[in-house]
Design a protein around this motif. Structure first.
Motif, PDB file in Angstrom:
ATOM      1  N   LEU A 141       0.947  -1.223   0.096  1.00  0.00           N
ATOM      2  CA  LEU A 141      -0.113  -0.065  -0.002  1.00  0.00           C
ATOM      3  C   LEU A 141       1.038   1.209   0.074  1.00  0.00           C
ATOM      4  N   GLY A 142       0.618   1.989  -0.822  1.00  0.00           N
ATOM      5  CA  GLY A 142       1.243   3.635  -0.784  1.00  0.00           C
ATOM      6  C   GLY A 142       2.447   3.606  -1.588  1.00  0.00           C
ATOM      7  N   GLN A 143       2.893   2.281  -2.151  1.00  0.00           N
ATOM      8  CA  GLN A 143       3.877   2.162  -3.221  1.00  0.00           C
ATOM      9  C   GLN A 143       3.888   2.780  -4.710  1.00  0.00           C
ATOM     10  N   ARG A 144       4.630   3.580  -5.178  1.00  0.00           N
ATOM     11  CA  ARG A 144       4.370   4.275  -6.436  1.00  0.00           C
ATOM     12  C   ARG A 144       4.815   3.409  -7.462  1.00  0.00           C
ATOM     13  N   ILE A 145       4.160   3.147  -8.317  1.00  0.00           N
ATOM     14  CA  ILE A 145       4.654   2.284  -9.618  1.00  0.00           C
ATOM     15  C   ILE A 145       4.361   3.213 -11.072  1.00  0.00           C
ATOM     16  N   LYS A 146       4.723   2.671 -12.016  1.00  0.00           N
ATOM     17  CA  LYS A 146       4.477   3.411 -13.182  1.00  0.00           C
ATOM     18  C   LYS A 146       3.207   3.897 -13.444  1.00  0.00           C
ATOM     19  N   GLN A 147       2.110   2.984 -13.124  1.00  0.00           N
ATOM     20  CA  GLN A 147       0.699   3.365 -13.272  1.00  0.00           C
ATOM     21  C   GLN A 147      -0.135   4.086 -12.257  1.00  0.00           C
ATOM     22  N   GLY A 148       0.798   4.489 -11.228  1.00  0.00           N
ATOM     23  CA  GLY A 148       0.202   5.408 -10.163  1.00  0.00           C
ATOM     24  C   GLY A 148       0.710   4.833  -8.742  1.00  0.00           C
ATOM     25  N   ILE A 149      -0.302   5.138  -7.756  1.00  0.00           N
ATOM     26  CA  ILE A 149       0.034   4.690  -6.364  1.00  0.00           C
ATOM     27  C   ILE A 149      -1.000   3.754  -6.010  1.00  0.00           C
ATOM     28  N   ILE A 150      -0.375   2.595  -5.259  1.00  0.00           N
ATOM     29  CA  ILE A 150      -1.330   1.589  -4.945  1.00  0.00           C
ATOM     30  C   ILE A 150      -2.108   1.930  -3.619  1.00  0.00           C
ATOM     31  N   VAL A 151      -3.295   1.956  -3.826  1.00  0.00           N
ATOM     32  CA  VAL A 151      -4.384   2.552  -2.802  1.00  0.00           C
ATOM     33  C   VAL A 151      -5.073   1.284  -2.181  1.00  0.00           C
ATOM     34  N   GLY A 152      -4.844   0.262  -2.726  1.00  0.00           N
ATOM     35  CA  GLY A 152      -5.644  -0.990  -2.101  1.00  0.00           C
ATOM     36  C   GLY A 152      -5.292  -2.277  -2.826  1.00  0.00           C
ATOM     37  N   ILE A 153      -5.334  -3.461  -1.873  1.00  0.00           N
ATOM     38  CA  ILE A 153      -4.711  -4.574  -2.230  1.00  0.00           C
ATOM     39  C   ILE A 153      -5.982  -5.758  -1.925  1.00  0.00           C
ATOM     40  N   GLN A 154      -6.025  -6.650  -2.839  1.00  0.00           N
ATOM     41  CA  GLN A 154      -7.166  -7.647  -2.518  1.00  0.00           C
ATOM     42  C   GLN A 154      -6.589  -8.982  -2.979  1.00  0.00           C
ATOM     43  N   TYR A 155      -6.691 -10.107  -2.205  1.00  0.00           N
ATOM     44  CA  TYR A 155      -6.293 -11.529  -2.622  1.00  0.00           C
ATOM     45  C   TYR A 155      -7.563 -12.078  -3.374  1.00  0.00           C
ATOM     46  N   ARG A 156      -7.243 -12.916  -4.611  1.00  0.00           N
ATOM     47  CA  ARG A 156      -8.433 -13.327  -5.194  1.00  0.00           C
ATOM     48  C   ARG A 156      -8.194 -15.080  -5.171  1.00  0.00           C
ATOM     49  N   LEU A 157      -8.848 -15.545  -4.447  1.00  0.00           N
ATOM     50  CA  LEU A 157      -8.783 -16.951  -4.305  1.00  0.00           C
ATOM     51  C   LEU A 157      -8.577 -17.809  -5.258  1.00  0.00           C
ATOM     52  N   PRO A 158      -8.047 -18.991  -5.291  1.00  0.00           N
ATOM     53  CA  PRO A 158      -7.943 -19.785  -6.438  1.00  0.00           C
ATOM     54  C   PRO A 158      -9.232 -20.278  -7.067  1.00  0.00           C
ATOM     55  N   ASN A 159      -9.063 -20.538  -8.279  1.00  0.00           N
ATOM     56  CA  ASN A 159     -10.537 -20.869  -8.964  1.00  0.00           C
ATOM     57  C   ASN A 159     -11.631 -19.960  -8.852  1.00  0.00           C
ATOM     58  N   ASN A 160     -11.317 -18.633  -8.614  1.00  0.00           N
ATOM     59  CA  ASN A 160     -12.362 -17.566  -8.385  1.00  0.00           C
ATOM     60  C   ASN A 160     -12.420 -17.078  -9.936  1.00  0.00           C
ATOM     61  N   LEU A 161     -13.960 -16.893 -10.138  1.00  0.00           N
ATOM     62  CA  LEU A 161     -14.015 -16.292 -11.544  1.00  0.00           C
ATOM     63  C   LEU A 161     -13.285 -15.083 -11.957  1.00  0.00           C
ATOM     64  N   LEU A 162     -13.129 -14.141 -10.831  1.00  0.00           N
ATOM     65  CA  LEU A 162     -12.376 -13.102 -11.072  1.00  0.00           C
ATOM     66  C   LEU A 162     -10.869 -13.210 -11.167  1.00  0.00           C
ATOM     67  N   ALA A 163     -10.177 -14.062 -10.482  1.00  0.00           N
ATOM     68  CA  ALA A 163      -8.912 -14.567 -10.553  1.00  0.00           C
ATOM     69  C   ALA A 163      -8.433 -14.960 -11.638  1.00  0.00           C
ATOM     70  N   GLN A 164      -7.139 -14.390 -12.190  1.00  0.00           N
ATOM     71  CA  GLN A 164      -6.551 -14.702 -13.354  1.00  0.00           C
ATOM     72  C   GLN A 164      -5.870 -16.265 -13.323  1.00  0.00           C
ATOM     73  N   SER A 165      -5.648 -16.651 -12.042  1.00  0.00           N
ATOM     74  CA  SER A 165      -4.769 -17.576 -11.593  1.00  0.00           C
ATOM     75  C   SER A 165      -5.492 -18.932 -11.094  1.00  0.00           C
ATOM     76  N   ARG A 166      -5.177 -20.053 -11.390  1.00  0.00           N
ATOM     77  CA  ARG A 166      -5.540 -21.216 -10.647  1.00  0.00           C
ATOM     78  C   ARG A 166      -5.001 -21.348  -9.338  1.00  0.00           C
ATOM     79  N   ASP A 167      -3.955 -20.483  -9.126  1.00  0.00           N
ATOM     80  CA  ASP A 167      -3.267 -20.725  -7.584  1.00  0.00           C
ATOM     81  C   ASP A 167      -3.626 -19.454  -6.853  1.00  0.00           C
ATOM     82  N   GLY A 168      -4.658 -18.649  -7.180  1.00  0.00           N
ATOM     83  CA  GLY A 168      -4.843 -17.202  -6.557  1.00  0.00           C
ATOM     84  C   GLY A 168      -3.848 -16.157  -6.904  1.00  0.00           C
ATOM     85  N   SER A 169      -4.250 -14.997  -6.626  1.00  0.00           N
ATOM     86  CA  SER A 169      -3.428 -13.893  -7.029  1.00  0.00           C
ATOM     87  C   SER A 169      -3.945 -12.678  -6.510  1.00  0.00           C
TER      88      SER A 169
END
Length: 105
Positions: free
Chosen positions: A20-48
């Protein structure tokens, strides 16, 4: 004074690469959320991790964007140094103006 808050991440989750608060090329990180494995919104089967990034520095228009961990682009050290130095200088100018206003009271 704001109380210190601790976040515990379960052992079976991977740790986030960015914070949180880290500056990256796209802007500043203001939120972090874990997507559980096999979730329809997750891009990964391992969670992301998904990061909410404030992409606009305009104080009136706070545009945010959600990025998957693999989409986050860290800033090179020199660019981060330049941005932080410029922000410090801007705040120092603001402090000088406020001190002058205070002295006039």
């Amino acid at each position: 004074m704001e109380a210190l808050k601790v976040v515990t991440i379960p052992n079976y989750w991977t740790s986030p690469k960015y914070s949180l608060g880290q500056r990256i090329k796209q802007g500043i990180i203001v939120g972090i959320q874990y997507r559980l494995p096999n979730n329809l919104l997750a891009q990964s089967r391992d969670g992301s991790w998904q990061y909410t990034v404030q992409v606009s520095s305009n104080s009136k228009d706070k545009e945010v964007e959600d990025l998957q961990e693999h989409e986050v682009q860290p800033l090179p050290t020199q660019e981060l140094h330049r941005l932080l130095t410029a922000e410090i200088e801007a705040y120092q100018r603001k402090i000088t103006v406020l001190m002058q206003e205070l002295a006039e009271i």
